[in-house]
Design a protein around this motif. Structure first.
Motif, PDB file in Angstrom:
ATOM      1  N   UNK A  62      53.249 -26.909  92.221  1.00 12.66           N
ATOM      2  CA  UNK A  62      54.239 -25.923  92.655  1.00 12.66           C
ATOM      3  C   UNK A  62      54.181 -25.639  94.150  1.00 12.66           C
ATOM      4  N   UNK A  63      53.018 -25.901  94.769  1.00 10.29           N
ATOM      5  CA  UNK A  63      52.872 -25.546  96.173  1.00 10.29           C
ATOM      6  C   UNK A  63      52.728 -24.056  96.398  1.00 10.29           C
ATOM      7  N   UNK A  64      52.487 -23.287  95.326  1.00 10.02           N
ATOM      8  CA  UNK A  64      52.370 -21.828  95.415  1.00 10.02           C
ATOM      9  C   UNK A  64      50.968 -21.379  95.010  1.00 10.02           C
ATOM     10  N   UNK A  65      49.963 -22.008  95.600  1.00 13.11           N
ATOM     11  CA  UNK A  65      48.592 -21.728  95.195  1.00 13.11           C
ATOM     12  C   UNK A  65      48.205 -20.273  95.424  1.00 13.11           C
ATOM     13  N   UNK A  66      48.679 -19.668  96.507  1.00  8.89           N
ATOM     14  CA  UNK A  66      48.306 -18.289  96.805  1.00  8.89           C
ATOM     15  C   UNK A  66      48.900 -17.327  95.786  1.00  8.89           C
ATOM     16  N   UNK A  67      50.153 -17.541  95.398  1.00 13.36           N
ATOM     17  CA  UNK A  67      50.766 -16.668  94.402  1.00 13.36           C
ATOM     18  C   UNK A  67      50.099 -16.844  93.040  1.00 13.36           C
ATOM     19  N   UNK A  68      49.729 -18.072  92.696  1.00 15.53           N
ATOM     20  CA  UNK A  68      49.019 -18.321  91.448  1.00 15.53           C
ATOM     21  C   UNK A  68      47.682 -17.577  91.449  1.00 15.53           C
ATOM     22  N   UNK A  69      46.991 -17.603  92.579  1.00 14.10           N
ATOM     23  CA  UNK A  69      45.716 -16.903  92.697  1.00 14.10           C
ATOM     24  C   UNK A  69      45.899 -15.398  92.507  1.00 14.10           C
ATOM     25  N   UNK A  70      46.932 -14.836  93.116  1.00 12.09           N
ATOM     26  CA  UNK A  70      47.164 -13.394  92.999  1.00 12.09           C
ATOM     27  C   UNK A  70      47.498 -12.995  91.563  1.00 12.09           C
ATOM     28  N   UNK A  71      48.302 -13.810  90.892  1.00  6.18           N
ATOM     29  CA  UNK A  71      48.635 -13.534  89.498  1.00  6.18           C
ATOM     30  C   UNK A  71      47.376 -13.582  88.635  1.00  6.18           C
ATOM     31  N   UNK A  72      46.527 -14.576  88.862  1.00  8.28           N
ATOM     32  CA  UNK A  72      45.290 -14.690  88.095  1.00  8.28           C
ATOM     33  C   UNK A  72      44.389 -13.478  88.319  1.00  8.28           C
ATOM     34  N   UNK A  73      44.339 -12.973  89.555  1.00  4.88           N
ATOM     35  CA  UNK A  73      43.514 -11.802  89.854  1.00  4.88           C
ATOM     36  C   UNK A  73      43.994 -10.580  89.080  1.00  4.88           C
ATOM     37  N   UNK A  74      45.298 -10.404  88.972  1.00  4.17           N
ATOM     38  CA  UNK A  74      45.852  -9.264  88.241  1.00  4.17           C
ATOM     39  C   UNK A  74      45.515  -9.327  86.753  1.00  4.17           C
ATOM     40  N   UNK A  75      45.766 -10.476  86.130  1.00  6.94           N
ATOM     41  CA  UNK A  75      45.594 -10.571  84.684  1.00  6.94           C
ATOM     42  C   UNK A  75      44.116 -10.529  84.305  1.00  6.94           C
ATOM     43  N   UNK A  76      43.240 -11.061  85.145  1.00  2.37           N
ATOM     44  CA  UNK A  76      41.809 -10.975  84.843  1.00  2.37           C
ATOM     45  C   UNK A  76      41.339  -9.517  84.829  1.00  2.37           C
ATOM     46  N   UNK A  77      41.889  -8.698  85.720  1.00  2.00           N
ATOM     47  CA  UNK A  77      41.547  -7.268  85.737  1.00  2.00           C
ATOM     48  C   UNK A  77      42.001  -6.578  84.461  1.00  2.00           C
ATOM     49  N   UNK A  78      43.197  -6.907  84.010  1.00  2.44           N
ATOM     50  CA  UNK A  78      43.732  -6.289  82.795  1.00  2.44           C
ATOM     51  C   UNK A  78      42.924  -6.697  81.566  1.00  2.44           C
ATOM     52  N   UNK A  79      42.519  -7.972  81.513  1.00  2.00           N
ATOM     53  CA  UNK A  79      41.722  -8.431  80.378  1.00  2.00           C
ATOM     54  C   UNK A  79      40.393  -7.716  80.290  1.00  2.00           C
ATOM     55  N   UNK A  80      39.723  -7.548  81.426  1.00  2.00           N
ATOM     56  CA  UNK A  80      38.431  -6.868  81.426  1.00  2.00           C
ATOM     57  C   UNK A  80      38.597  -5.389  81.109  1.00  2.00           C
TER      58      UNK A  80
END
Length: 392
Positions: A62-80
């Protein structure tokens, strides 16, 4: 730029400083058995095996590595965060699975972003790496002090605070500057790279080294509590290991100019055999525990810098995210699963000393892999110092 990268890594590794030393104690506090704790902790390694490849492919595609990283950071917080509402093994395991799937996705993306941004800044990677270690040290010490005064339930609050800090810092990260050149040679297919002897043998050696750290990563704190050590002492021992790691990252380029890669890996694996046997059978001796923690700089730090330098060379820019993802999946994912499950089973069946002994055996197998002569590739006889210096 360095400040923003350093801040993110400080937050990211502060979570490791809470999770790795103390989360097993939290699970024990929640009523899980030794085998169940090993299974839950292994979920992090399972996600390290599965998630990075998916997210690395998505980022490169996708070429959107930074946005993918930010999305992953959000959902990992919600899971924990959902752990507070979970009761029993299944609910806790589900929360840890969600958190781990998105938390482990961030490491290869951040690593590729950092190497790209610091490509022309000599020594930049080493300075950023120092802040990663500083985040771990601060979290270990502060959490240990906090737990001397409060309930083990607060391990959850400390972990959630770190994950929210990661999410906030992810929005401060600079954008990558990777560019595509139409005249550039297309990267080799991933399968072709993985079938190269120098690649799969490196990955296998790293897998076994990570597996050898299984009892240490999961049960070290519990093992020392059983031996009568305070949580403050345990936190200090974890910190000593990280300080040894920091020192090794400073010395590694010099070592790589003097010694071959196969020699350094063989040495690190031999040290791992001795280190984990000492932890298993001499946990009541603070002096020997100190020596064993100083060896962390060799068993983890030296192995990591050798592996990162080689992976960067073999995968190249065209598959930067996937190369780091494959390394993370195989070494820390598959190796972590192996170590967590083996140590969990042996811990429950025979106790802590034998769990660490089993992991020492895994390191011994790694020594055999490294010294095996048939098919030994050229890079095992040569130095990767130039690549290591650039990656730092």
């Amino acid at each position: 730029m360095l400040a923003r990268l350093s801040l993110y890594y400080f937050a990211y590794f502060s979570f490791i400083g809470v999770f790795m030393p103390y989360f097993a104690l939290y699970l024990d506090h929640r009523g899980l058995s030794g085998g169940e704790i090993g299974m839950v902790m292994a979920l992090m390694q399972v996600m390290r095996l599965l998630a990075p490849n998916l997210w690395g492919w998505l980022a490169d595609r996708s070429g959107q590595s930074l946005m993918v990283l930010r999305l992953a950071a959000l959902i990992s917080s919600l899971g924990f965060a959902a752990l507070v509402a979970g009761n029993g093994l299944f609910a806790i395991a589900a929360c840890v699975t969600v958190m781990s799937f998105f938390w482990t996705a961030q490491s290869p993306l951040a690593e590729a972003l950092t190497l790209d941004l610091l490509r022309e800044r000599q020594g930049g990677y080493g300075r950023v790496r120092g802040w990663r270690s500083a985040g771990f040290v601060c979290a270990v010490l502060l959490m240990g002090f906090w737990l001397e005064q409060a309930s083990l339930e607060h391990i959850y609050h400390g972990g959630l605070l770190c994950l929210l800090a990661i999410f906030a810092c992810a929005w401060l990260l600079p954008s990558p500057r990777l560019s595509v050149c139409s005249n550039a040679t297309p990267p080799a297919p991933l399968r072709e790279i993985l079938l190269r002897p120098e690649v799969w043998k490196l990955l296998l050696a790293c897998l076994l080294m990570t597996g050898a750290h299984g009892a240490f990563n999961v049960f070290y704190s519990m093992h020392l509590v059983d031996a009568g050590h305070s949580k403050t002492v345990i936190g200090a021992l974890w910190t000593l290991g990280v300080l040894a790691e920091i020192a090794m990252f400073q010395w590694a380029p010099s070592l790589m100019r003097r010694y071959s890669v196969t020699g350094m890996l063989r040495f690190a694996l031999c040290v791992a055999v001795i280190r984990f046997a000492l932890i298993g059978w001499t946990a009541d001796s603070l002096v020997l525990l100190l020596l064993a923690q100083l060896a962390h700089g060799i068993t983890f730090g030296l192995t990591h810098i050798v592996a990162v330098s080689a992976i960067s060379q073999y995968f190249g820019e065209g598959q930067a995210s996937r190369g780091q993802a494959v390394y993370g999946s195989v070494a820390y994912g598959a190796g972590g699963i192996l170590g967590s499950l083996v140590s969990g089973w042996v811990w429950q069946a025979a106790g802590g000393a034998w769990a660490f002994t089993a992991c020492a055996v895994l390191a011994g197998v790694g020594v055999l892999v490294v010294v095996t002569k048939p098919g030994r590739p050229q890079w095992w006889r040569s130095s990767s110092s130039e690549t290591a210096s650039n990656s730092r």
